[in-house]
Design a protein around this motif. Sequence first.
Motif, PDB file in Angstrom:
ATOM      1  N   ALA A 179       0.836  -1.198   0.000  1.00  0.00           N
ATOM      2  CA  ALA A 179       0.000   0.000   0.000  1.00  0.00           C
ATOM      3  C   ALA A 179       0.872   1.249   0.000  1.00  0.00           C
ATOM      4  CB  ALA A 179      -0.924  -0.004   1.211  1.00  0.00           C
ATOM      5  N   VAL A 200       0.822   5.755  -0.162  1.00  0.00           N
ATOM      6  CA  VAL A 200       0.146   7.048  -0.124  1.00  0.00           C
ATOM      7  C   VAL A 200       0.901   7.982  -1.060  1.00  0.00           C
ATOM      8  CG1 VAL A 200      -0.441   9.051   1.291  1.00  0.00           C
ATOM      9  CG2 VAL A 200      -0.676   6.756   2.238  1.00  0.00           C
ATOM     10  N   ALA A 235      -8.885   6.277  -4.370  1.00  0.00           N
ATOM     11  CA  ALA A 235      -8.021   5.149  -4.031  1.00  0.00           C
ATOM     12  C   ALA A 235      -8.090   4.172  -5.193  1.00  0.00           C
ATOM     13  CB  ALA A 235      -8.471   4.483  -2.733  1.00  0.00           C
ATOM     14  N   TRP A 243      -3.247   2.029  -3.819  1.00  0.00           N
ATOM     15  CA  TRP A 243      -2.811   3.416  -3.736  1.00  0.00           C
ATOM     16  C   TRP A 243      -3.898   4.215  -3.033  1.00  0.00           C
ATOM     17  CZ3 TRP A 243      -1.046   4.546  -9.480  1.00  0.00           C
ATOM     18  CH2 TRP A 243       0.066   3.737  -9.774  1.00  0.00           C
ATOM     19  N   LEU A 244      -3.488   5.025  -2.064  1.00  0.00           N
ATOM     20  CA  LEU A 244      -4.394   5.927  -1.361  1.00  0.00           C
ATOM     21  C   LEU A 244      -3.916   7.360  -1.604  1.00  0.00           C
ATOM     22  CD1 LEU A 244      -4.496   4.048   2.067  1.00  0.00           C
ATOM     23  CD2 LEU A 244      -6.154   3.849   0.197  1.00  0.00           C
ATOM     24  N   THR A 245      -4.806   8.228  -2.002  1.00  0.00           N
ATOM     25  CA  THR A 245      -4.398   9.611  -2.215  1.00  0.00           C
ATOM     26  C   THR A 245      -4.303  10.342  -0.881  1.00  0.00           C
ATOM     27  OG1 THR A 245      -6.642  10.488  -2.470  1.00  0.00           O
ATOM     28  CG2 THR A 245      -5.575   9.619  -4.452  1.00  0.00           C
ATOM     29  N   LEU A 261      -7.535  11.867   0.352  1.00  0.00           N
ATOM     30  CA  LEU A 261      -8.465  10.918   0.940  1.00  0.00           C
ATOM     31  C   LEU A 261      -8.157  10.721   2.422  1.00  0.00           C
ATOM     32  CD1 LEU A 261     -10.350   8.097  -0.151  1.00  0.00           C
ATOM     33  CD2 LEU A 261      -8.459   7.262   1.195  1.00  0.00           C
ATOM     34  N   ILE A 262      -6.878  10.579   2.763  1.00  0.00           N
ATOM     35  CA  ILE A 262      -6.484  10.410   4.155  1.00  0.00           C
ATOM     36  C   ILE A 262      -6.881  11.635   4.972  1.00  0.00           C
ATOM     37  CG2 ILE A 262      -4.559  10.005   5.734  1.00  0.00           C
ATOM     38  CD1 ILE A 262      -5.129   7.650   3.900  1.00  0.00           C
ATOM     39  N   VAL A 320     -11.415   5.431   6.336  1.00  0.00           N
ATOM     40  CA  VAL A 320     -10.247   4.916   5.605  1.00  0.00           C
ATOM     41  C   VAL A 320     -10.277   3.394   5.590  1.00  0.00           C
ATOM     42  CG1 VAL A 320      -7.730   4.731   5.610  1.00  0.00           C
ATOM     43  CG2 VAL A 320      -8.816   6.940   6.034  1.00  0.00           C
ATOM     44  N   VAL A 328     -12.549   2.352   2.872  1.00  0.00           N
ATOM     45  CA  VAL A 328     -11.945   2.542   1.549  1.00  0.00           C
ATOM     46  C   VAL A 328     -10.900   1.456   1.280  1.00  0.00           C
ATOM     47  CG1 VAL A 328     -10.544   4.077   0.123  1.00  0.00           C
ATOM     48  CG2 VAL A 328     -12.389   5.021   1.522  1.00  0.00           C
ATOM     49  N   ILE A 329     -10.066   1.172   2.266  1.00  0.00           N
ATOM     50  CA  ILE A 329      -9.078   0.106   2.112  1.00  0.00           C
ATOM     51  C   ILE A 329      -9.783  -1.222   1.863  1.00  0.00           C
ATOM     52  CG2 ILE A 329      -7.372  -1.286   3.371  1.00  0.00           C
ATOM     53  CD1 ILE A 329      -6.384   1.326   4.648  1.00  0.00           C
ATOM     54  N   GLU A 349     -10.881  -1.470  -1.750  1.00  0.00           N
ATOM     55  CA  GLU A 349      -9.789  -1.801  -2.678  1.00  0.00           C
ATOM     56  C   GLU A 349      -9.323  -3.240  -2.500  1.00  0.00           C
ATOM     57  OE1 GLU A 349      -9.478   0.238  -4.980  1.00  0.00           O
ATOM     58  OE2 GLU A 349     -10.569   1.854  -3.978  1.00  0.00           O
TER      59      GLU A 349
END
Length: 271
Positions: free
Chosen positions: A109, A111, A120, A132-134, A137-138, A146, A149-150, A153
Amino acid sequence: MENVVDHMRHSKERLYGRLMMIFGAAIWGLFAVGLVLAAVTGAYSVVAVLAVYIVYGLLIWLAIIIGKFLTRAYIYGHYVLIGPQQFPYLHQMVVEGAAAVKLPEAPKAFVYNSGGLINAFALRLIGGRYIWLTSALIDADTDAQVRFVIGHELGHHAAGHLDWRQNLLKLPGWIVPFLGAAYSRSRELTCDRVGAYLAQDLDAARSGLQVLACGSARLNSAMNPQAFEEQEAMVPPIAGFIVHIFSFYPRLSRRVEEVTRYFQPANPATS
């Protein structure tokens, strides 16, 4: 190993996934039969045309492989790898979520600085699975959001959406009008269920989707999910249908409505 995500797979993904398989296998089969018949009957001009398509297909495949190598090289130098010593609380979310959906190993993962984009991504590159997390978003989401969202994905990985063998078989199905878009939308509904399952928090699941609409942590914390969900009924039927069938993602109001219906104990998901 049992695929726990299969129990959460949306009925529309089951339907459209089968149709993609059927059309994909049929079109690949017709292509192979045409190639054989052309060779047997001496229609070498047809064979030559088909051979050109095969060569172009191989070149595209090679370009994709090279692109994956280059992307992998880029992200290790420009993105931030989440791990036990780098944002360990995010790393724990990824590891626990991957174990819950029975992935053989947790995806790598990252960021990255998104310049304000809230999103994401799940993808397969050379070397395994990635998330990938933007950064936006965090910043916009709470920890529970979060986690949703995780989970979404991770759902793409666990549901086989990035499996190259399945995708190769289904590839010709994308030429069938509207089928590919419908299949894409249904996969998102499945992954919203996985995210809700891992978050175990309906409010977090709904607000994790709503923030994509409002784009603001401050506004999102004050949003009324019921009111946003009710906007689905306000979508103009004809224009809404036209926009819908061309879209690769469901409407956010529809996604909130769907995840609410799935998560509520009084309305167990049977669709």
